[in-house]
Design a protein around this motif. Sequence first.
Motif, PDB file in Angstrom:
ATOM      1  N   UNK A 108      50.255  36.451  37.603  1.00  0.00           N
ATOM      2  CA  UNK A 108      50.147  36.374  36.144  1.00  0.00           C
ATOM      3  C   UNK A 108      49.486  35.080  35.679  1.00  0.00           C
ATOM      4  N   UNK A 112      47.125  36.245  32.733  1.00  0.00           N
ATOM      5  CA  UNK A 112      48.255  36.302  31.805  1.00  0.00           C
ATOM      6  C   UNK A 112      48.090  37.362  30.720  1.00  0.00           C
ATOM      7  N   UNK A 113      46.862  37.730  30.408  1.00  0.00           N
ATOM      8  CA  UNK A 113      46.632  38.676  29.310  1.00  0.00           C
ATOM      9  C   UNK A 113      46.638  40.107  29.809  1.00  0.00           C
ATOM     10  N   UNK A 114      45.859  40.375  30.856  1.00  0.00           N
ATOM     11  CA  UNK A 114      45.761  41.749  31.335  1.00  0.00           C
ATOM     12  C   UNK A 114      45.178  41.775  32.738  1.00  0.00           C
ATOM     13  N   UNK A 117      41.444  42.828  32.887  1.00  0.00           N
ATOM     14  CA  UNK A 117      40.366  41.907  32.497  1.00  0.00           C
ATOM     15  C   UNK A 117      40.092  40.936  33.640  1.00  0.00           C
ATOM     16  N   UNK A 121      37.726  36.112  31.411  1.00  0.00           N
ATOM     17  CA  UNK A 121      38.033  36.580  30.056  1.00  0.00           C
ATOM     18  C   UNK A 121      39.376  36.057  29.559  1.00  0.00           C
ATOM     19  N   UNK A 122      40.107  35.323  30.377  1.00  0.00           N
ATOM     20  CA  UNK A 122      41.431  34.837  29.981  1.00  0.00           C
ATOM     21  C   UNK A 122      41.681  33.424  30.522  1.00  0.00           C
ATOM     22  N   UNK A 125      44.039  31.137  28.305  1.00  0.00           N
ATOM     23  CA  UNK A 125      45.444  31.522  28.462  1.00  0.00           C
ATOM     24  C   UNK A 125      45.951  31.140  29.845  1.00  0.00           C
ATOM     25  N   UNK A 128      47.087  27.492  30.204  1.00  0.00           N
ATOM     26  CA  UNK A 128      48.442  27.228  29.688  1.00  0.00           C
ATOM     27  C   UNK A 128      49.502  27.805  30.629  1.00  0.00           C
ATOM     28  N   UNK A 129      49.243  29.029  31.123  1.00  0.00           N
ATOM     29  CA  UNK A 129      50.215  29.663  32.018  1.00  0.00           C
ATOM     30  C   UNK A 129      50.377  28.860  33.308  1.00  0.00           C
ATOM     31  N   UNK A 132      52.782  25.777  33.046  1.00  0.00           N
ATOM     32  CA  UNK A 132      54.207  26.133  33.112  1.00  0.00           C
ATOM     33  C   UNK A 132      54.595  26.578  34.520  1.00  0.00           C
ATOM     34  N   UNK A 137      58.115  26.754  37.281  1.00  0.00           N
ATOM     35  CA  UNK A 137      58.469  27.917  38.099  1.00  0.00           C
ATOM     36  C   UNK A 137      58.378  27.626  39.596  1.00  0.00           C
TER      37      UNK A 137
END
Lengths: 233, 233
Positions: A108, A112-114, A117, A121-122, A125, A128-129, A132, A137
């Motif tokens: 993920x 993180x989006x899909x 995709x 394209x992400x 996002x 940021x993921x 974390x 984690x």
Amino acid sequence: MEPYDLWYWAEIPGRGEFVRLALEAKSIPYRDRARAEGSAALAKDMTRPRAEPPFAPPYLVCGDLCIAQVAAILLHLARRHELAPAERLDFANQLQLTISDAVAEAHNVHHPVATGLRYEEQKAEAARAAEAFRNERIPKFLGYFERILSQGGPWLLGEAWSYPDLSLFQLIEGLNYAFPRRMRSLAGDFPLTFALRDRVHAMPELADYLASDRRIGFSEDGIFRHYPELDPG
Amino acid sequence: MEPYDLWYWAEIPGRGEFVRLALEAKSIPYRDRARAEGSAALAKDMTRPRAEPPFAPPYLVCGDLCIAQVAAILLHLARRHELAPAERLDFANQLQLTISDAVAEAHNVHHPVATGLRYEEQKAEAARAAEAFRNERIPKFLGYFERILSQGGPWLLGEAWSYPDLSLFQLIEGLNYAFPRRMRSLAGDFPLTFALRDRVHAMPELADYLASDRRIGFSEDGIFRHYPELDPG
């Protein structure tokens, strides 16, 4: 015995690798069908009518058996081929499911989006993921396994290796590939877990396999991907 | 028999609900500890020394047994309390793991960046994730269960209900809560799956429970959250 047919995408270690490691470590005969016949053969096999169809690869076929989902496959193999002590199968399964959760989270990070995709394209996002995942984690998961190993060891279930050890090895390998800077910074905090990775890597049962071309390397097509911007150190 | 102790956050149905439904449907005695004693008691219990510690709630305790991970808990209960036919446990487990994957993805929709951040801190990312989840993933998961049900039914394993039916019911309930517009638009495409939801809802074994205050409703603190902007219809 009749060999198992393993069906998984031919180009990546992915989730199929958790099954391969178990089959290889016990010298269980299997055919890696999509590697032999191509991923198109896998896509075609997925549409075959079956009483118990898989949702997604990997899945294992043997006679009337068709079983999907890594943790379910490994539990089935463990019962049949003594990949964990019979009286510890519940805990082995629980450990495997926690490893599966970590694997899904690692995927993920760059999607993180899909899933449908591309990473490009992400990217925003994903950045940021990844922060974390790196900061919260990874230490949380490693801390859990360290706690288990600190209660006994040297393997997750004690004196002998079992299939969750193989899966934890693959998880650590994947994290080392994807987040090398972060993992180097954490090694000192989780010595037993990193030592377990080395212990599995040195298993005589895996020596041939790990040196063979049956073992597929990580890449930016798989679950564990190294994007330097996601591991700034 | 000694009742089970179920440990899960007191305020949400969450992943604990999949365990509750199985316990309730078979009238298996249990104590819902955090609901009785508060989530602080759960946080404290998590730190207790244990031979086989849980990574996260829910977990089930009974004498020396402590087992975590929804799919592992349910498989354990199924073997002990006949929540699925013994010869179909592999497939029941596989179905449950696929439901677990869908549940995790439903959670990721509103928390695509990090579980540790609030929804309000990742709304832009969530909007993109929700679009893919609504358009691609919900139909893919529902299509899988529809395929299984179309091969036999009326339950996932055939003539009698088993624990994956209870879990699929909870998944559909959650999706209906979180994405009511999208789910209404899909109902006609997956009639057997939506009928299964109704069939579980009407089970005599669950009537008392579903009408009781032991059954916790969905909310924007849980896994399935209704944010109208994520379900524009």
